[in-house]
Design an enzyme around this catalytic site. Structure first.
Site, mmCIF file in Angstrom:
data_model
loop_
_atom_site.group_PDB
_atom_site.id
_atom_site.type_symbol
_atom_site.label_atom_id
_atom_site.label_comp_id
_atom_site.label_asym_id
_atom_site.label_seq_id
_atom_site.Cartn_x
_atom_site.Cartn_y
_atom_site.Cartn_z
ATOM 1 N N SER B 158 46.207 -21.007 -4.271
ATOM 2 C CA SER B 158 46.410 -19.676 -3.751
ATOM 3 C C SER B 158 46.523 -19.586 -2.235
ATOM 4 O O SER B 158 47.030 -18.595 -1.723
ATOM 5 C CB SER B 158 45.248 -18.791 -4.193
ATOM 6 O OG SER B 158 44.040 -19.196 -3.575
ATOM 7 N N SER B 182 42.946 -24.442 -4.870
ATOM 8 C CA SER B 182 43.680 -23.544 -3.973
ATOM 9 C C SER B 182 43.761 -23.983 -2.521
ATOM 10 O O SER B 182 44.501 -23.386 -1.746
ATOM 11 C CB SER B 182 43.067 -22.135 -4.028
ATOM 12 O OG SER B 182 43.473 -21.467 -5.191
#
EC number: 6.3.5.7
Lengths: 492, 491
Positions: B158, B182
């Protein structure tokens, strides 16, 4: 002490027994909230005692307040309960505007305190033992304010995050009197411990009451839960009503639906809030923001060593040391302040061994009686412990009679002052001078020759003479001397 | 002055100390690079005024020789970190224009040490994604392209904004967070260095929560040394986060260049996936060879529960997320969509405020925690988690110092290419990284080579708890051997 029998309810088809269990929510006495440093003070402006954690701002994390942990352990010890050295905080998930996180941090599978028991005091000095299932710590939600606007609801988050102890009883309670006694006793224990102020008007102590009925000895019936009771009197009324309601349904061939109900004190009835089908699935799971709560046995032992004497211990001591009846002792210990007052009187007495029991009678009958009549609290008593002790000393040492003492009590109540000095200045001293009493006795016998003649046959009429002599002496004659003199002169 | 942006953090620190340039000049160079690179969509909020003010302050401190270890260094901040007075959204519509009144612990430590904030970086909504495609601000472009292609690729996620901005020389380093990969996956996709430290090493206070038992902050930087410098400032015990650990933060930079001779490096056989691209296999072998050349000993190890990690992760993470995201209800802050009653207000707000992937995970999480399913899903996943952790413990107990794996199963892919029909296709990106979060261990991704299309690939090193130092030492060996990779500028 004798163990109580409980009340059965008569229905049209026979007797019914109530089975009652309670969940008490007790606000922990602490300066700060369970997981934030915000103040727990009551009555602040709305949203004035609120931290970022309490309103669940993004990225905020709970940090346990150790004082709340200590208070829960103390309470557990006061309930003679198992203290769990490892417990877990869980999230109880549900949506409600007063619940900012969308979950309440509570303890589900592993509470801080396990099984314990409470001895409740019933009428006539009887007792019963009620089992405690568990005690756990949890957060209080905020408070919805619906009366500020016709179209909007407001929320006050001052309470949000305040620590509560949920104390769950076993279904051991059998009637309304026991239920009221249970709440009274729990409240008393926590007030002694200083772990909850027990102020039901401020919401510091609330009860959810589970009620079911059954034929005596039959398996448990379906229960209904009456939520959020904040008065001991209402708890009694709600149970009576609810049990009657259930009996009526069952006797009409109906079935009890498990549901949550609310008590309406104006109408004195319970009403349905939501049924089992509408019950939440709380999706409990361990709160990953908090580590399991762990402490050592030493931590518990240190708290245990500093516990104050609790009502049951105090009661036993009063009975043993001063020969009080179980009933009188439980009246004295029911409130921490009353017990403290009595003990202060004891401390100030010239001889507690001689007058300890008399002091109990005076505190209960004269002082409490008078306070009740005037709707006053013990902490606002016009007669203080020192003054009462002085009055009792005066009786005990024979300076005044019990009757004069009541007059003296009244004077102290109204005007204050030192009882011993008052006795002196107002000439209330008991007459123990035998010659002075003898003259009064002789006069009375001479004036009542018929009655004097009857006394030999009817010894109980001696009391009449005692009364006459006391009256003539203005109550100041020593009753024992009067008695002795009369007996010898009348030849009984 | 544009060449100022190509300096590493360590080089910039030297230049600032030698007064070759000021922090204001360095900051302005980056601000202008950010302006020119808006097509990448790496920043969701630029804070030039604040950046210049912080740079001036840093300059005055440098002048007074009162400078912190990161004095004057311009950084980008993932939008998951609460920044006082600066909009923080987690790239979700539901937070709207939320402006925190507080600063996250990690960023406040960076400012304490003199760093300069350039702005807030794009990320997957609530950090849920592996391609930075779920952001409410739109996808982020990877500065890397396939050779001879104009297709814009994802930077991974992310922390896609963080990786893209660091790779494109828009900031000297960036904060990031890692719940299942992430930090490491976007680092691998952009030829940057990303380290997820041990769970508990950085405070989570003030970071928008995704999955509390897995979330951990870490840096993305252009070199292993830079990452070490940043982590030293970011890490540390925080009494406001009960799960942060109270042990001293070492001088991670001192680990750089330390000999790795005699270290035992585990090669886990379960990470050799069926159908793994040959170039990934080749890269992994190259990494092993470099470490061996530096004196490390290579051993094959077994982490038998690896295959259960991803499924278990996709129970634990959504479960926690479903509860963590319950606070976004339209009542106190952020987006509110009115309704006839409170239930409708909740439904409208959350339907409008959350994107599709977030809604999916909230629903999965709600399901696995439901009465009757809890034992079969959540409880079981937690048991799997314990087994995964034990796999690693057994391995370390045999004297293994670190474990070498590929960082990702492939190089970066095009925007919209993956996960459209089947979300699991996207979830598979984290196959090598989720185990590390499940076990709470530190993991570093270091650029190690390129695929046939010229896209960067990374290797991952997994360490013992709180032994980030070993990862920095080993990471630098790979960095030295593989060289540094810079994308050709197209934006």
């Amino acid at each position: 002490m004798s163990t109580a029998t409980h009340k059965l309810l008569k229905g049209s088809t026979g007797d019914w027994e109530m089975v009652i269990g309670m969940e008490i929510h007790a606000q922990v006495t602490s300066n700060a909230k369970l997981f934030s440093g915000a103040s727990t003070a009551f009555g602040g402006e709305p949203n004035s005692h609120v931290s970022l954690v309490d309103v669940a701002m993004p990225g905020m994390l709970p940090v346990i307040n150790e004082e709340c942990v200590r208070q829960a352990v103390r309470t557990g010890l006061g309930l003679n309960a198992q203290i769990n050295l490892r417990s877990v905080f869980d999230r109880k998930n549900y949506f409600y505007p007063d619940l900012p996180q969308g979950y309440q941090i509570s303890q589900y599978k592993s509470p801080i305190v396990g099984e314990g028991e409470v001895i409740i005091d019933l009428d006539g000095g009887k007792t019963a033992t009620i089992g405690i299932e568990r005690l756990h710590l949890e957060q209080d939600p905020g408070k919805m304010l619906h009366d500020r606007s016709p179209s909007l609801s407001y929320i006050d988050f001052n309470r949000s995050g305040v620590a509560l102890m949920e104390i769950v009883s076993k279904p051991d309670i059998r009637d309304a009197e026991q239920a009221k006694a249970y709440v009274t006793k729990l409240r008393s224990i926590m007030r002694y411990l200083g772990t909850c102020d027990g102020d039901m008007e401020k919401g510091s102590l609330r009860a959810d009451v589970n009620v079911s009925v059954r034929r005596p000895g039959a398996p448990l019936g379906t229960r209904c839960e009456i939520k959020n009771m904040n008065s001991i009197a209402f708890i009694g009324q709600a149970i009576e009503y609810e049990a009657r309601r259930q009996i009526e349904i069952l006797e009409d061939g109906g079935e009890i639906e498990q549901e949550t109900r609310r008590f309406d004190p104006n109408k004195g009835e319970t009403r349905s809030m939501r049924s089992k089908e509408e019950a939440h699935d709380y999706r409990y799971f361990p709160d990953p923001d908090l580590l399991p709560l762990e402490f050592s046995q030493d931590f518990v032992d240190a708290l245990k060593a500093k516990l104050p004497e609790l009502p049951d211990q105090k009661k036993a001591r009063f009975v043993a040391d001063f020969g009080l009846s179980a009933y009188d002792a439980s009246v004295l210990v029911a409130e921490r302040e009353s017990a403290l007052f009595y003990e202060t009187v004891l401390d100030k007495l010239a001889s507690r061994a001689r007058d300890g029991k008399m002091a109990a009678n005076w505190v209960i009958n004269e002082l409490f009686g008078r306070l009740n009549k005037e709707g006053r609290d013990i902490t606002a008593s016009p007669v203080n412990a020192g003054q009462l002790a002085a009055i009792i000393d005066l009786i005990g040492e024979g300076t005044i009679s019990g009757k004069i003492a009541k007059d003296l009590f009244e004077i102290v109540w109204q005007e204050g002052g030192d009882p011993r000095a008052l006795v002196e200045s107002r000439g209330m001293k008991q007459v123990t001078d035998l010659s002075a009493i003898e003259k009064v006795v002789d006069d009375i016998i001479a004036a009542n020759p018929d009655k004097a003649a009857q006394v030999k046959d009817k010894p109980q009429s001696l009391g009449w003479f005692v009364g006459q002599v006391m009256k003539a002496s203005g109550g100041k004659a020593n009753p024992q001397s009067v008695n002795d003199l009369l007996k010898s002169k009348l030849g009984v | 002055m544009t060449d100022l942006t190509s300096l590493t953090l360590a080089e910039a620190r030297k230049g600032l100390a030698a007064k070759n340039f000021t922090s204001l000049e360095l900051t302005d160079a980056h601000l202008s690079a950010i302006e020119k690179a808006r097509v990448l969509n790496a920043f969701v909020m630029e804070t030039p005024d604040q950046a210049r003010a912080m740079a001036r302050e840093a300059d005055s401190k440098i002048a007074k020789s009162d400078a912190g270890p990161l004095a004057g260094i311009p950084l980008g901040i993932k939008d998951l970190f609460a920044t006082k007075g600066v909009r923080t959204t987690a790239c979700s519509k539901i937070l709207g224009n939320f402006v925190p009144t507080y600063e996250s612990t990690v960023t406040s430590q960076l400012w304490r040490d003199g760093a300069v904030m350039l702005g807030k970086l794009n990320n997957d909504e609530f950090a849920m994604g592996s391609a930075n495609e779920t952001s409410c601000f739109g996808p982020v472009g990877n500065p890397w392209r396939r050779e001879g292609s104009n297709t814009t690729l994802v930077p991974g996620g992310s922390s896609g904004g963080s990786a893209s901005a660091v790779a494109a020389l828009l900031c000297m380093g960036a904060t990031a967070t890692d719940t299942g990969g992430s930090i490491r996956q976007p680092a691998a996709f952009t030829a940057t260095v990303g380290i997820k430290p041990t769970y508990g090493r950085c405070s989570r206070w003030g970071i928008v929560a995704f999955a509390s038992s897995l979330d951990q902050a870490g840096p993305i930087a252009r070199s292993v040394r830079d990452a070490a410098m940043l982590l030293r400032s970011m890490a540390g015990h925080d009494p406001k986060d009960t799960t942060s650990v109270d042990i001293p933060v070492p001088d991670y930079e001192a680990a750089i260049g330390k000999s790795v001779k005699g270290m035992k490096i585990g090669i886990p056989r379960e990470y050799r996936l069926d159908g793994m691209p040959a170039e990934i296999e080749k890269l992994w072998e190259a990494g092993a060879k470099w470490l061996k050349a530096a004196g490390a000993e290579l051993v094959e190890v077994s982490l038998p529960h690896t295959k259960y990690a991803l499924p278990a992760y996709y129970i634990v993470a959504p479960a926690e997320a479903s509860s963590n995201l319950a606070r976004y209800d339209g009542v106190r802050y952020g987006l509110r969509e009115q309704g006839k009653n409170i239930i409708e207000l909740y439904e409208n707000t959350r339907a409008e405020g959350f994107g599709a992937e977030v809604r999916r995970r909230v629903m999965i999480g709600t399901y696995v925690l439901s009465a009757g399913y809890y034992d079969a899903y959540y409880l079981r996943a937690q048991k799997v988690r314990t087994l995964i952790k034990k796999d690693f413990e057994d391995c370390f107990a045999k004297g293994v110092d670190a474990i070498l794996t590929p960082a990702t199963p492939s190089a970066a892919f095009g925007i919209g290419e993956k996960g459209g029909a089947d979300p699991v296709e996207m979830y598979l990106n984290d196959i090598f990284t989720v185990t590390v979060n499940m076990a709470g261990l530190p993991g570093i991704a270091v650029p190690a080579g390129k695929d046939a299309q010229g896209l960067p690939l990374g290797l991952q090193l997994i360490g013992r708890p709180f032994d980030e130092e070993t990862l920095f030492s080993l990471g630098e060996v790979i960095e030295q051997a593989a060289g540094r990779f810079t994308p050709a500028r197209w934006w």
